[in-house]
Scaffold this motif. Structure first.
Motif, PDB file in Angstrom:
ATOM      1  N   ASP A 199       4.598   0.886  -6.031  1.00 17.64           N
ATOM      2  CA  ASP A 199       5.787   1.511  -6.672  1.00 17.64           C
ATOM      3  C   ASP A 199       6.513   2.410  -5.318  1.00 17.64           C
ATOM      4  OD1 ASP A 199       7.734   2.725  -6.971  1.00 17.64           O
ATOM      5  OD2 ASP A 199       6.831   3.827  -8.642  1.00 17.64           O
ATOM      6  N   TYR A 200       7.417   1.640  -4.997  1.00 18.29           N
ATOM      7  CA  TYR A 200       7.293   2.234  -3.224  1.00 18.29           C
ATOM      8  C   TYR A 200       8.665   2.956  -3.193  1.00 18.29           C
ATOM      9  CZ  TYR A 200       8.307  -2.357  -2.083  1.00 18.29           C
ATOM     10  OH  TYR A 200       9.205  -3.573  -2.645  1.00 18.29           O
ATOM     11  N   SER A 201       9.599   3.098  -4.383  1.00 21.96           N
ATOM     12  CA  SER A 201      10.660   3.389  -4.710  1.00 21.96           C
ATOM     13  C   SER A 201      11.363   4.712  -4.159  1.00 21.96           C
ATOM     14  CB  SER A 201      11.431   3.276  -5.667  1.00 21.96           C
ATOM     15  OG  SER A 201      10.730   4.088  -6.236  1.00 21.96           O
ATOM     16  N   GLU A 202      10.146   5.426  -4.319  1.00 18.74           N
ATOM     17  CA  GLU A 202       9.960   7.257  -3.738  1.00 18.74           C
ATOM     18  C   GLU A 202       9.534   7.180  -2.085  1.00 18.74           C
ATOM     19  OE1 GLU A 202       9.728  10.820  -5.697  1.00 18.74           O
ATOM     20  OE2 GLU A 202       9.287   9.093  -7.720  1.00 18.74           O
ATOM     21  N   THR A 203       8.435   6.662  -1.928  1.00 22.03           N
ATOM     22  CA  THR A 203       7.158   6.813  -1.023  1.00 22.03           C
ATOM     23  C   THR A 203       8.642   6.537   1.066  1.00 22.03           C
ATOM     24  OG1 THR A 203       6.767   4.866  -1.054  1.00 22.03           O
ATOM     25  CG2 THR A 203       5.471   6.516  -1.844  1.00 22.03           C
ATOM     26  N   LEU A 204       9.309   5.491   0.619  1.00 20.83           N
ATOM     27  CA  LEU A 204       9.617   4.650   1.220  1.00 20.83           C
ATOM     28  C   LEU A 204      11.865   4.680   1.518  1.00 20.83           C
ATOM     29  CD1 LEU A 204       8.302   1.156   1.669  1.00 20.83           C
ATOM     30  CD2 LEU A 204       8.082   3.094   3.109  1.00 20.83           C
ATOM     31  N   ASP A 205      11.973   5.384  -0.290  1.00 18.90           N
ATOM     32  CA  ASP A 205      13.332   5.660  -0.059  1.00 18.90           C
ATOM     33  C   ASP A 205      13.390   7.047  -0.686  1.00 18.90           C
ATOM     34  OD1 ASP A 205      15.458   5.785   0.410  1.00 18.90           O
ATOM     35  OD2 ASP A 205      16.837   4.494  -1.481  1.00 18.90           O
ATOM     36  N   ASP A 246       6.077  11.995  -1.032  1.00 13.55           N
ATOM     37  CA  ASP A 246       5.646  11.777  -2.845  1.00 13.55           C
ATOM     38  C   ASP A 246       6.006  10.488  -3.540  1.00 13.55           C
ATOM     39  OD1 ASP A 246       5.067  14.616  -2.791  1.00 13.55           O
ATOM     40  OD2 ASP A 246       6.881  15.437  -3.542  1.00 13.55           O
ATOM     41  N   GLY A 247       4.866   9.762  -4.846  1.00 10.42           N
ATOM     42  CA  GLY A 247       5.371   8.999  -5.822  1.00 10.42           C
ATOM     43  C   GLY A 247       4.663   8.396  -4.919  1.00 10.42           C
ATOM     44  N   TYR A 270       0.402  -1.360   0.039  1.00  4.04           N
ATOM     45  CA  TYR A 270      -0.218  -0.135   0.039  1.00  4.04           C
ATOM     46  C   TYR A 270       1.126   1.578   0.198  1.00  4.04           C
ATOM     47  CZ  TYR A 270      -3.664  -2.819   1.264  1.00  4.04           C
ATOM     48  OH  TYR A 270      -5.333  -4.174   1.131  1.00  4.04           O
ATOM     49  N   LYS A 271       2.295   0.946   0.535  1.00  2.00           N
ATOM     50  CA  LYS A 271       3.025   2.076   0.963  1.00  2.00           C
ATOM     51  C   LYS A 271       3.226   2.464  -0.971  1.00  2.00           C
ATOM     52  CE  LYS A 271       4.181   4.217   3.628  1.00  2.00           C
ATOM     53  NZ  LYS A 271       3.150   5.603   4.359  1.00  2.00           N
ATOM     54  N   GLY A 272       3.051   1.970  -1.398  1.00  3.13           N
ATOM     55  CA  GLY A 272       3.857   1.954  -3.187  1.00  3.13           C
ATOM     56  C   GLY A 272       2.653   1.853  -3.915  1.00  3.13           C
ATOM     57  N   ILE A 273       0.994   2.882  -3.343  1.00  3.25           N
ATOM     58  CA  ILE A 273      -0.052   3.761  -4.294  1.00  3.25           C
ATOM     59  C   ILE A 273       0.192   5.636  -3.912  1.00  3.25           C
ATOM     60  CG2 ILE A 273      -2.021   3.867  -4.370  1.00  3.25           C
ATOM     61  CD1 ILE A 273      -2.010   0.758  -3.692  1.00  3.25           C
ATOM     62  N   LYS A 274       0.236   5.952  -5.143  1.00  2.00           N
ATOM     63  CA  LYS A 274      -0.136   7.716  -4.756  1.00  2.00           C
ATOM     64  C   LYS A 274      -1.102   7.581  -3.944  1.00  2.00           C
ATOM     65  CE  LYS A 274       0.926  11.255  -7.619  1.00  2.00           C
ATOM     66  NZ  LYS A 274      -0.953  12.055  -7.948  1.00  2.00           N
ATOM     67  N   GLY A 275      -0.478   8.591  -2.596  1.00  2.28           N
ATOM     68  CA  GLY A 275      -2.149   9.482  -1.894  1.00  2.28           C
ATOM     69  C   GLY A 275      -2.523   8.024  -1.118  1.00  2.28           C
ATOM     70  N   CYS A 276      -2.594   7.049  -0.643  1.00  2.00           N
ATOM     71  CA  CYS A 276      -2.715   6.336  -0.257  1.00  2.00           C
ATOM     72  C   CYS A 276      -2.341   5.899   0.878  1.00  2.00           C
ATOM     73  CB  CYS A 276      -2.584   4.345  -0.571  1.00  2.00           C
ATOM     74  SG  CYS A 276      -2.733   3.565   0.457  1.00  2.00           S
ATOM     75  N   VAL A 277      -2.959   6.258   2.329  1.00  2.00           N
ATOM     76  CA  VAL A 277      -2.482   6.037   3.647  1.00  2.00           C
ATOM     77  C   VAL A 277      -3.616   4.278   3.719  1.00  2.00           C
ATOM     78  CG1 VAL A 277      -3.436   6.064   5.702  1.00  2.00           C
ATOM     79  CG2 VAL A 277      -2.848   8.166   4.137  1.00  2.00           C
ATOM     80  N   ASP A 286      15.818  -2.149  -6.588  1.00  2.00           N
ATOM     81  CA  ASP A 286      15.176  -2.992  -7.685  1.00  2.00           C
ATOM     82  C   ASP A 286      14.169  -2.529  -8.398  1.00  2.00           C
ATOM     83  OD1 ASP A 286      16.903  -5.003  -5.973  1.00  2.00           O
ATOM     84  OD2 ASP A 286      15.279  -5.906  -4.859  1.00  2.00           O
ATOM     85  N   LEU A 287      13.108  -1.603  -7.403  1.00  2.00           N
ATOM     86  CA  LEU A 287      11.847  -0.750  -8.453  1.00  2.00           C
ATOM     87  C   LEU A 287      13.007   0.116  -9.090  1.00  2.00           C
ATOM     88  CD1 LEU A 287       9.767  -0.641  -5.568  1.00  2.00           C
ATOM     89  CD2 LEU A 287       9.652  -2.453  -6.842  1.00  2.00           C
ATOM     90  N   ARG A 288      13.631   1.153  -8.570  1.00  2.00           N
ATOM     91  CA  ARG A 288      13.909   1.352  -9.902  1.00  2.00           C
ATOM     92  C   ARG A 288      15.421   0.870 -10.799  1.00  2.00           C
ATOM     93  NH1 ARG A 288      15.029   4.513  -4.476  1.00  2.00           N
ATOM     94  NH2 ARG A 288      16.898   3.705  -4.206  1.00  2.00           N
ATOM     95  N   TYR A 289      15.440   0.173 -10.115  1.00  2.00           N
ATOM     96  CA  TYR A 289      16.889  -1.149 -11.590  1.00  2.00           C
ATOM     97  C   TYR A 289      15.369  -1.056 -12.260  1.00  2.00           C
ATOM     98  CZ  TYR A 289      19.194  -4.138 -13.982  1.00  2.00           C
ATOM     99  OH  TYR A 289      19.707  -5.143 -15.420  1.00  2.00           O
ATOM    100  N   LEU A 290      13.603  -1.741 -12.314  1.00  2.00           N
ATOM    101  CA  LEU A 290      13.320  -2.479 -13.409  1.00  2.00           C
ATOM    102  C   LEU A 290      12.572  -1.162 -14.297  1.00  2.00           C
ATOM    103  CD1 LEU A 290      10.463  -4.773 -11.471  1.00  2.00           C
ATOM    104  CD2 LEU A 290      12.638  -4.800 -13.196  1.00  2.00           C
TER     105      LEU A 290
END
Ligand code: SF4
Length: 459
Positions: free
Chosen positions: A194-200, A212-213, A26-33, A174-178
């Protein structure tokens, strides 16, 4: 016959909690709590585990069960939690995951959320996943949440617009690599989650309630329009027998889109190692009609060169690997490629599919490693004392075993709580394989150097 254990309780399970995996997705969904439907302790544990690994703020709401809600049901708590989230965060999506407690009392989260939406039509979109921990691991919860997300949002609009990518429980690196690969193929894609930004992400000058992300709702809707879906793994959310109580456990995001919208689902192993990464690029080239970009031809060449340079340090060494089922499968395949002898594979998953998937990889020619599923670290420790491995490969929770055996631990996957940078570990692709290979080689070199009586500095 399986040997009887001296104890019956789980003491230190080789798995994490099911809704934790759902929250990661869920952290990989934009605007999601994410919303945990259960007690406060569940969300606190999940937050703590994620923050210690990702070193980012991780907000996860809770419906905060009390004794009363445990007896009379959590409808009121659920509605109050949703109202509070809307007031505090104004999210685009609220994504719920159930817990052991709410599932045990049979709370109907779907009904509660529908009731709320009927009363407040302007409320954000809801997603929910049934994730009791007694029925699965964090990996099961992760895949269940991704499947629940497309079930809730995907709608046919037009056709053949892009490729869907459904990764395993990958790191943000890994997600950024993909994403880089897809950009280099000049192909439109939807990566979920895609939590490549939300969690990093980068540092903030002001606190953001929702980072963001993430994959946007609009993009998730279009997953129904894709030319094909590529999902990585072989086991996914197979826990809990053939189906869970909602009859949906075996459905993955890609299989749902295939059945419902006719989007072809392609299943690939995690691209770790030359063979599995070759397969990924070959499939991508076939689906997109684009030749493998030169950059990856060179990356592959460098990896083969590294294998040749480091082979003598790893060949014939004995390894114990542990973690999520799809992760250990991919690492086993990679270790075969570099000549490391895997003697024990352990996972907290209990899909019942791990042994048969490993057997396929031995191709009837190699000795089967010992396999423990539904594993407890106490069991892994006991078997490791007997088997005497040279190295362990897995996450931080196995450290005390490696320490006792005085062997190196190469840290991969999740959670990594005793080192910095778990979120930036690259595991996949030729580049990630190279990183992993060098870590393993250097772990052996360092061990030899440290235990040498001569302080050599050249080899
Ligand atoms: S009670 Fe269940 S859902 Fe809650 S933290 Fe423990 S294992 Fe996870």
């Amino acid at each position: 016959m399986k040997e009887e254990k001296e104890y019956i309780a789980t003491r230190n399970a080789c798995k994490l909690c099911n809704p934790l995996g759902a929250c990661l997705a869920y952290k990989g969904i934009k605007g999601c709590v994410p919303l945990i439907h259960g007690s406060q302790g569940c969300s606190t544990y999940i937050r703590r585990y994620m923050i210690s690994h990702f070193r980012e703020p991780v907000d996860i709401a809770s419906s905060n069960f009390t004794e009363e809600s445990t007896i009379f049901g959590g409808r009121q708590n659920c509605h109050q939690a949703v109202g509070n989230i809307i007031k505090q965060y104004n999210p685009e999506i609220i994504a719920a995951a159930t817990t052991c407690l709410s599932e045990t009392i049979g709370d109907d989260i779907e009904k509660y959320l529908k009731e709320y939406k009927a009363e407040f039509p302007d409320a954000p979109d809801f997603i929910y996943a049934n994730t009791p921990s007694y029925q699965g691991t964090h990996a099961d919860g992760f895949h269940e949440a991704v499947a629940a997300t497309v079930r809730s949002l995907a709608k046919r609009t037009k056709k053949n617009t892009h490729i869907n990518l459904f990764p395993g429980m990958y790191s943000p690196a890994d997600l950024r690599y993909l994403k880089r690969v897809m950009d280099n193929y000049k192909t439109n894609y939807v990566l979920l989650p895609d939590y490549s930004e939300t969690l990093d992400g980068s540092s903030w000058s002001e606190y953001k309630k929702i980072p963001d992300g993430g994959t946007s709702k609009e993009a998730i809707i279009t997953t129904a329009d894709a030319q094909a879906s590529i999902e990585f793994g072989a086991i996914f959310n197979k826990a809990g027998g053939s189906t869970n109580k909602n009859g949906r456990s075996k459905e993955t995001a890609a299989s749902y889109l295939e059945t419902t919208f006719g989007v072809p689902a392609l299943r690939l192993p995690w691209p770790v190692g030359v063979e599995a990464t070759d397969l990924f690029f070959k499939t991508l080239s076939e689906v997109t009609g684009v030749e493998k970009p030169d950059e990856y031809v060179k990356e592959r060449g460098r990896l083969i060169d590294a294998y040749a340079d480091g082979h003598k340090y790893v060949f014939g060494k004995k390894a114990v690997i542990y973690g999520e089922e799809d992760l250990v499968l991919s690492i086993y395949r990679f270790l075969n490629e570099i000549g490391v002898d895997t003697i024990l594979i352990a996972s907290g998953g209990k899909s019942g599919a791990l042994a048969s998937e490993i057997e396929k990889l031995t191709m009837g020619e190699m000795k089967m490693p010992e396999i423990i599923d539904n594993a407890d670290f106490e069991e892994i420790a006991a078997r490791s004392r007997e088997l005497k491995p040279d190295i362990m490969i897995g996450h931080s929770k196995g450290y005390y075993i490696a320490r006792e055996l005085n062997i190196p631990l190469v840290r991969i996957g999740f959670p990594i709580h005793d080192r910095l940078g778990g979120q930036r570990l690259l595991h996949i692709g030729y580049e990630g394989t190279n990183d992993l290979f060098e870590k393993i080689v250097n772990a052996f070199i360092e061990k030899n150097q440290e235990s040498s009586e001569v302080g050599y500095k050249y080899m």
